[in-house]
Design a protein around this motif. Structure first.
Motif, PDB file in Angstrom:
ATOM      1  N   ARG A 141      46.623  45.621  20.359  1.00  0.00           N
ATOM      2  CA  ARG A 141      46.665  45.958  21.781  1.00  0.00           C
ATOM      3  C   ARG A 141      45.720  47.120  22.088  1.00  0.00           C
ATOM      4  N   ARG A 142      45.710  48.125  21.219  1.00  0.00           N
ATOM      5  CA  ARG A 142      44.786  49.240  21.407  1.00  0.00           C
ATOM      6  C   ARG A 142      43.338  48.779  21.306  1.00  0.00           C
ATOM      7  N   LEU A 143      43.075  47.838  20.398  1.00  0.00           N
ATOM      8  CA  LEU A 143      41.720  47.312  20.264  1.00  0.00           C
ATOM      9  C   LEU A 143      41.290  46.579  21.527  1.00  0.00           C
ATOM     10  N   MET A 144      42.153  45.742  22.100  1.00  0.00           N
ATOM     11  CA  MET A 144      41.810  45.015  23.320  1.00  0.00           C
ATOM     12  C   MET A 144      41.606  45.968  24.489  1.00  0.00           C
ATOM     13  N   GLN A 145      42.447  47.019  24.589  1.00  0.00           N
ATOM     14  CA  GLN A 145      42.253  48.003  25.652  1.00  0.00           C
ATOM     15  C   GLN A 145      40.919  48.724  25.512  1.00  0.00           C
ATOM     16  N   THR A 146      40.547  49.036  24.283  1.00  0.00           N
ATOM     17  CA  THR A 146      39.267  49.700  24.058  1.00  0.00           C
ATOM     18  C   THR A 146      38.105  48.790  24.419  1.00  0.00           C
ATOM     19  N   ILE A 147      38.210  47.506  24.096  1.00  0.00           N
ATOM     20  CA  ILE A 147      37.152  46.562  24.452  1.00  0.00           C
ATOM     21  C   ILE A 147      37.031  46.436  25.967  1.00  0.00           C
ATOM     22  N   ASP A 148      38.165  46.411  26.672  1.00  0.00           N
ATOM     23  CA  ASP A 148      38.123  46.362  28.141  1.00  0.00           C
ATOM     24  C   ASP A 148      37.438  47.592  28.712  1.00  0.00           C
ATOM     25  N   MET A 149      37.731  48.769  28.154  1.00  0.00           N
ATOM     26  CA  MET A 149      37.086  49.991  28.628  1.00  0.00           C
ATOM     27  C   MET A 149      35.587  49.961  28.352  1.00  0.00           C
ATOM     28  N   ILE A 150      35.191  49.392  27.212  1.00  0.00           N
ATOM     29  CA  ILE A 150      33.761  49.276  26.915  1.00  0.00           C
ATOM     30  C   ILE A 150      33.073  48.371  27.935  1.00  0.00           C
ATOM     31  N   LEU A 151      33.717  47.256  28.261  1.00  0.00           N
ATOM     32  CA  LEU A 151      33.141  46.351  29.251  1.00  0.00           C
ATOM     33  C   LEU A 151      32.999  47.020  30.611  1.00  0.00           C
ATOM     34  N   MET A 152      33.975  47.827  31.010  1.00  0.00           N
ATOM     35  CA  MET A 152      33.887  48.547  32.275  1.00  0.00           C
ATOM     36  C   MET A 152      32.725  49.541  32.253  1.00  0.00           C
ATOM     37  N   LYS A 153      32.590  50.263  31.147  1.00  0.00           N
ATOM     38  CA  LYS A 153      31.482  51.219  31.046  1.00  0.00           C
ATOM     39  C   LYS A 153      30.136  50.500  31.100  1.00  0.00           C
ATOM     40  N   LYS A 154      30.032  49.387  30.369  1.00  0.00           N
ATOM     41  CA  LYS A 154      28.790  48.627  30.364  1.00  0.00           C
ATOM     42  C   LYS A 154      28.469  48.097  31.767  1.00  0.00           C
ATOM     43  N   LYS A 155      29.510  47.678  32.492  1.00  0.00           N
ATOM     44  CA  LYS A 155      29.294  47.170  33.840  1.00  0.00           C
ATOM     45  C   LYS A 155      28.803  48.273  34.773  1.00  0.00           C
ATOM     46  N   ARG A 156      29.406  49.467  34.648  1.00  0.00           N
ATOM     47  CA  ARG A 156      28.963  50.596  35.471  1.00  0.00           C
ATOM     48  C   ARG A 156      27.519  50.982  35.135  1.00  0.00           C
ATOM     49  N   ILE A 157      27.154  50.910  33.865  1.00  0.00           N
ATOM     50  CA  ILE A 157      25.774  51.214  33.478  1.00  0.00           C
ATOM     51  C   ILE A 157      24.810  50.205  34.081  1.00  0.00           C
ATOM     52  N   ALA A 158      25.186  48.913  34.034  1.00  0.00           N
ATOM     53  CA  ALA A 158      24.318  47.877  34.598  1.00  0.00           C
ATOM     54  C   ALA A 158      24.166  48.042  36.111  1.00  0.00           C
TER      55      ALA A 158
END
Length: 403
Positions: A141-158
């Protein structure tokens, strides 16, 4: 060489023929270990260096220089050790076998010390950490939450990159006071790309650690299930056996080092003599020592080769790449050759005296007692270091799961 050891015990072939093949095998092995393999390793290392010219004569010249440097250090490594008699000149086989033996015995002792400690640790139920499905689900669960946060950061960067590109394209068309006001307003709402990248990199590193932790938990759970099978219980018993063996070996190595003791009788003959003396068992000592020695040497050969190949294969898969694969394969061949030559030096003590005469004659007037003492010293250091390392790793593992 291992076949020739078996032939010595069984008396296969004539003595002169076995001696001839001993010389052929040793000289061929030394030729590869001192000349062929080091030269090829140096050649591939030089070829993989980017700033070295690709001209063939330059690469061969640098390879030759690197090989000569290797020969210098190879020769100097034998100076601090009493490995041979002073009566031999520089071209005698004893000079080279002695130096190869120092490196090979050190490698054998390091692998033996680590294996004697690591095998009980990996096969005994006692050291398996209890892992439940809830523990695995929590980490996943912690791994999936971290992946979601990475996707959000990547989206904000894009999005920030796209807005910056749009501002660059429309900046030239804006003019007047109203255009300046709009440009300042849009600039104020822009993202800090540097900070977003740092946060994304930190989250990616955290996701890697969580992924490795998840894999470790799944492997531990599989070990728990495996330990309930008949095969798992069998290996658990072997773990207890080898833990006792490891303790006895450490004690014997310590005694040998402290009292400067080296066995003069092979273990098989010594065990038969004890059985005859203390238990009153009467049988042909020479006959049974020959067959038991054959069986013991066969076990040592098979287990040593298998253990070395498994260890080197894991090492190869861990560090191999497209550029380094040739160098690693040749380096593993170099290690295996030194390992096998050293195995002959040490295995000589496991054979009755009447079977080791040709081996002693071929190897020359080497200081065999030194190699056994050196093996005991390195084995003791390796075993104790492995115990400390595994103890620290085992104690930190539960804390890692809690955090």
């Amino acid at each position: 060489m291992f076949e020739l050891i078996i032939f010595e015990i069984l008396g296969v072939l004539d003595a002169s023929s076995r001696k001839f093949h001993w010389y052929v095998g040793l000289y061929a092995m030394l030729l590869f270990l001192i000349i062929v393999l080091p030269y090829y390793i140096a050649y591939f290392v030089v070829s993989n260096v980017q700033f070295v010219s690709q001209k063939k004569h330059i690469r061969i010249g640098l390879t030759t220089i690197a090989w000569l440097i290797y020969l210098y250090f190879f020769w100097k490594i034998g100076d601090p050790f009493p490995i041979h008699s002073v009566k031999y000149d520089y071209i005698s086989i004893e000079q080279y076998i002695g130096r190869v033996g120092v490196i090979g015995v050190t490698l054998m002792a390091v692998l033996s010390g680590f294996g004697a400690v690591n095998y009980p640790y990996t096969s005994m139920f006692y050291f398996i950490r209890p892992v439940s499905d809830a523990d695995i689900q929590m980490v996943e669960r912690r791994l999936m939450q971290t992946i979601d946060m990475i996707l959000m950061k990547k989206k904000r960067i894009a999005v920030a990159k796209r807005e910056a590109m749009q501002r660059t394209n429309t900046g030239e068309s804006r003019s007047g006071i109203w255009g300046l006001v709009k440009s300042f307003a849009s600039a104020g709402s822009g993202e800090n790309l540097g900070q977003l990248r740092q946060e994304a990199d930190a989250l990616e590193e955290l996701s890697r650690q969580l992924f490795l932790e998840t894999v470790d938990l799944h492997n531990t759970q599989e070990r728990m299930e495996y330990s309930k099978t008949f095969k798992g219980k069998y290996f658990n018993f072997l773990g207890y056996f080898f833990s006792v063996y490891c303790c006895c070996k450490i004690c014997l190595a310590t005694i040998n080092i402290v009292f400067d003791r080296v066995g003069k009788t092979d273990p098989v003959t010594r065990g038969i003599e004890i059985a005859v003396k203390y238990f009153g068992i009467q049988f042909d000592v020479k006959f049974f020592s020959q067959h038991i020695s054959f069986f013991l040497v066969g076990i040592i050969v098979v287990t040593s080769i298998r253990g070395l190949l498994i260890t080197l294969t894991k090492f190869f898969y861990a560090i191999a790449s497209n550029k380094s694969s040739n160098v690693i394969v040749l380096a593993l061949a170099q290690i295996m050759g030194m390992y096998f030559v050293s195995s002959v030096l040490l295995m000589r003590m496991n054979m009755p005296s009447e079977y080791r005469s040709i081996i002693t004659d071929v190897l020359g007037d080497l200081q065999f007692n030194f190699y056994h003492r050196w093996f005991d010293v390195i084995f003791l250091v390796s075993a104790l270091s492995s115990i400390c390392f595994l103890y620290i790793a085992h104690k930190q593992a539960p804390e890692k799961n809690i955090t």
